[in-house]
Design a protein around this motif. Sequence first.
Motif, PDB file in Angstrom:
ATOM      1  N   GLY A 137       5.734  -0.181   3.496  1.00  0.00           N
ATOM      2  CA  GLY A 137       6.053   0.404   2.207  1.00  0.00           C
ATOM      3  C   GLY A 137       6.110   1.915   2.249  1.00  0.00           C
ATOM      4  N   PRO A 138       6.636   2.538   1.184  1.00  0.00           N
ATOM      5  CA  PRO A 138       6.736   4.000   1.121  1.00  0.00           C
ATOM      6  C   PRO A 138       5.377   4.651   0.949  1.00  0.00           C
ATOM      7  CG  PRO A 138       7.371   3.016  -0.969  1.00  0.00           C
ATOM      8  CD  PRO A 138       7.188   1.884  -0.010  1.00  0.00           C
ATOM      9  N   ASP A 139       5.323   5.965   1.166  1.00  0.00           N
ATOM     10  CA  ASP A 139       4.049   6.692   1.085  1.00  0.00           C
ATOM     11  C   ASP A 139       3.417   6.593  -0.295  1.00  0.00           C
ATOM     12  OD1 ASP A 139       4.239   7.453   3.704  1.00  0.00           O
ATOM     13  OD2 ASP A 139       5.116   9.417   3.281  1.00  0.00           O
ATOM     14  N   HIS A 140       4.252   6.561  -1.357  1.00  0.00           N
ATOM     15  CA  HIS A 140       3.687   6.538  -2.705  1.00  0.00           C
ATOM     16  C   HIS A 140       3.218   5.148  -3.125  1.00  0.00           C
ATOM     17  CE1 HIS A 140       7.822   5.197  -3.636  1.00  0.00           C
ATOM     18  NE2 HIS A 140       7.261   4.586  -4.656  1.00  0.00           N
ATOM     19  N   ALA A 141       3.604   4.121  -2.371  1.00  0.00           N
ATOM     20  CA  ALA A 141       3.192   2.754  -2.697  1.00  0.00           C
ATOM     21  C   ALA A 141       2.982   1.956  -1.420  1.00  0.00           C
ATOM     22  CB  ALA A 141       4.235   2.085  -3.593  1.00  0.00           C
ATOM     23  N   PRO A 142       1.994   2.341  -0.607  1.00  0.00           N
ATOM     24  CA  PRO A 142       1.777   1.645   0.665  1.00  0.00           C
ATOM     25  C   PRO A 142       1.214   0.242   0.451  1.00  0.00           C
ATOM     26  CG  PRO A 142      -0.005   3.173   0.266  1.00  0.00           C
ATOM     27  CD  PRO A 142       1.007   3.411  -0.827  1.00  0.00           C
ATOM     28  N   LEU A 143       1.408  -0.595   1.457  1.00  0.00           N
ATOM     29  CA  LEU A 143       0.878  -1.954   1.428  1.00  0.00           C
ATOM     30  C   LEU A 143       0.142  -2.182   2.745  1.00  0.00           C
ATOM     31  CD1 LEU A 143       0.885  -4.372  -0.488  1.00  0.00           C
ATOM     32  CD2 LEU A 143       2.823  -5.289   0.795  1.00  0.00           C
ATOM     33  N   PHE A 144      -1.152  -2.440   2.667  1.00  0.00           N
ATOM     34  CA  PHE A 144      -1.986  -2.613   3.849  1.00  0.00           C
ATOM     35  C   PHE A 144      -2.221  -4.105   4.103  1.00  0.00           C
ATOM     36  CE2 PHE A 144      -2.975   1.515   2.091  1.00  0.00           C
ATOM     37  CZ  PHE A 144      -3.072   2.333   3.204  1.00  0.00           C
ATOM     38  N   ARG A 145      -2.157  -4.503   5.384  1.00  0.00           N
ATOM     39  CA  ARG A 145      -2.508  -5.871   5.775  1.00  0.00           C
ATOM     40  C   ARG A 145      -3.808  -5.807   6.565  1.00  0.00           C
ATOM     41  NH1 ARG A 145      -1.138 -10.989   6.203  1.00  0.00           N
ATOM     42  NH2 ARG A 145       0.720 -10.657   4.931  1.00  0.00           N
ATOM     43  N   GLU A 204      -6.030 -13.294   6.710  1.00  0.00           N
ATOM     44  CA  GLU A 204      -5.334 -12.055   6.426  1.00  0.00           C
ATOM     45  C   GLU A 204      -4.830 -12.013   4.988  1.00  0.00           C
ATOM     46  OE1 GLU A 204      -3.502 -11.139  10.899  1.00  0.00           O
ATOM     47  OE2 GLU A 204      -2.225 -11.044   9.108  1.00  0.00           O
ATOM     48  N   ALA A 205      -4.697 -10.792   4.470  1.00  0.00           N
ATOM     49  CA  ALA A 205      -4.141 -10.591   3.129  1.00  0.00           C
ATOM     50  C   ALA A 205      -3.659  -9.152   3.022  1.00  0.00           C
ATOM     51  CB  ALA A 205      -5.170 -10.896   2.051  1.00  0.00           C
ATOM     52  N   GLN A 206      -2.902  -8.879   1.974  1.00  0.00           N
ATOM     53  CA  GLN A 206      -2.349  -7.544   1.755  1.00  0.00           C
ATOM     54  C   GLN A 206      -2.872  -6.944   0.454  1.00  0.00           C
ATOM     55  OE1 GLN A 206       1.997  -7.448   3.820  1.00  0.00           O
ATOM     56  NE2 GLN A 206       1.915  -8.485   1.851  1.00  0.00           N
ATOM     57  N   GLY A 207      -2.813  -5.610   0.362  1.00  0.00           N
ATOM     58  CA  GLY A 207      -3.210  -4.918  -0.852  1.00  0.00           C
ATOM     59  C   GLY A 207      -2.698  -3.497  -0.849  1.00  0.00           C
ATOM     60  N   PRO A 208      -2.647  -2.839  -2.030  1.00  0.00           N
ATOM     61  CA  PRO A 208      -2.137  -1.477  -2.135  1.00  0.00           C
ATOM     62  C   PRO A 208      -3.085  -0.410  -1.597  1.00  0.00           C
ATOM     63  CG  PRO A 208      -2.901  -2.243  -4.259  1.00  0.00           C
ATOM     64  CD  PRO A 208      -2.964  -3.420  -3.338  1.00  0.00           C
ATOM     65  N   SER A 209      -4.287  -0.797  -1.171  1.00  0.00           N
ATOM     66  CA  SER A 209      -5.218   0.120  -0.519  1.00  0.00           C
ATOM     67  C   SER A 209      -6.024  -0.706   0.472  1.00  0.00           C
ATOM     68  CB  SER A 209      -6.156   0.779  -1.534  1.00  0.00           C
ATOM     69  OG  SER A 209      -7.056  -0.166  -2.073  1.00  0.00           O
ATOM     70  N   GLN A 219     -10.734  -6.887   0.064  1.00  0.00           N
ATOM     71  CA  GLN A 219     -11.165  -7.851  -0.946  1.00  0.00           C
ATOM     72  C   GLN A 219     -10.269  -9.085  -0.936  1.00  0.00           C
ATOM     73  OE1 GLN A 219     -13.730  -8.027  -2.845  1.00  0.00           O
ATOM     74  NE2 GLN A 219     -14.615  -5.985  -2.917  1.00  0.00           N
ATOM     75  N   ALA A 220      -8.958  -8.868  -0.825  1.00  0.00           N
ATOM     76  CA  ALA A 220      -8.015  -9.987  -0.817  1.00  0.00           C
ATOM     77  C   ALA A 220      -8.201 -10.849   0.418  1.00  0.00           C
ATOM     78  CB  ALA A 220      -6.587  -9.454  -0.882  1.00  0.00           C
ATOM     79  N   ALA A 221      -8.483 -10.211   1.568  1.00  0.00           N
ATOM     80  CA  ALA A 221      -8.703 -10.971   2.797  1.00  0.00           C
ATOM     81  C   ALA A 221      -9.980 -11.805   2.704  1.00  0.00           C
ATOM     82  CB  ALA A 221      -8.770 -10.020   3.991  1.00  0.00           C
ATOM     83  N   ALA A 222     -11.032 -11.214   2.110  1.00  0.00           N
ATOM     84  CA  ALA A 222     -12.284 -11.966   1.927  1.00  0.00           C
ATOM     85  C   ALA A 222     -12.067 -13.156   1.000  1.00  0.00           C
ATOM     86  CB  ALA A 222     -13.364 -11.041   1.364  1.00  0.00           C
TER      87      ALA A 222
END
Length: 258
Positions: free
Chosen positions: A205-213, A225-230, A236-239
């Motif tokens: 994703g772009p710098d202003h809206a990154p997506l972390f896995r 595994e899971a993704q989130g904006p930070s 938290q999503a992975a847990a």
Amino acid sequence: MALDGSLEPFVQRDQVSKAGETGRKTPDPSRLEATLGHSFADRGLLATALTHMSAEGPRLQSYQRLEFLGDRVLGLGIADMLFRRYPEAAEGDMSRRLADLVRKETCAEVALAWDLGQFMRFGDGEILGGARKNKAILADACEAIIGAVFIDGGYEAARGLIERAFGERLLKPVRPLRDAKTALQEWAQGQGYPTPTYTERGRSGPDHAPLFRVAARINGLVDAEAQGPSKRLAEQAAAEAFLRREGLWSETMESDNG
């Protein structure tokens, strides 16, 4: 006056580049004030709270400093509400409720209820990227609004805003009081497993809206595994994904809300 031929393309391009922001009718800020239940003595504070760092102008005129302040005021306001609303609650229970109510997702929900995005000022690139509906940005702006009200009207005005916006959520938390990472750690310890760890597997994703896995790991078990904006939200999503896979998340929710 006729434009010199060498200047005309630049003037036209500038007009087009600003069309996304200036071609749109600017909402009346009094509408937002009515929603907030606070009329600003200093409208400049409100304007700053609604200005993203991508907008033209000095960086210090964006909402970042007000967001910093508002985050602390929100925490105090929520703690104050919890202390008065639950006079017999233990510190641990209040801490879990506080964490749930001040989380970015809750702030974004409040900002959406205020319809905050339509009042905000962005650079053209951010608008094209959907910034008016970006929950991370809306959460920051929510905190900035709280900071602005605190400066404009003092703590009582800020506390009143927080009570109006978060009061119903105080009685009915949106999410379980125990977050997924805490639940996974307690379950792992109870089963004799080592403490869960979290590993970043990628970023997009772009710098202003990154997506972390992110992967939640417990030695001896398969990663989830899971993704989130930070990174924090991805963890938290992975847990939660780990708990759901093991058939534990619904039980966690029921025990925490019981």
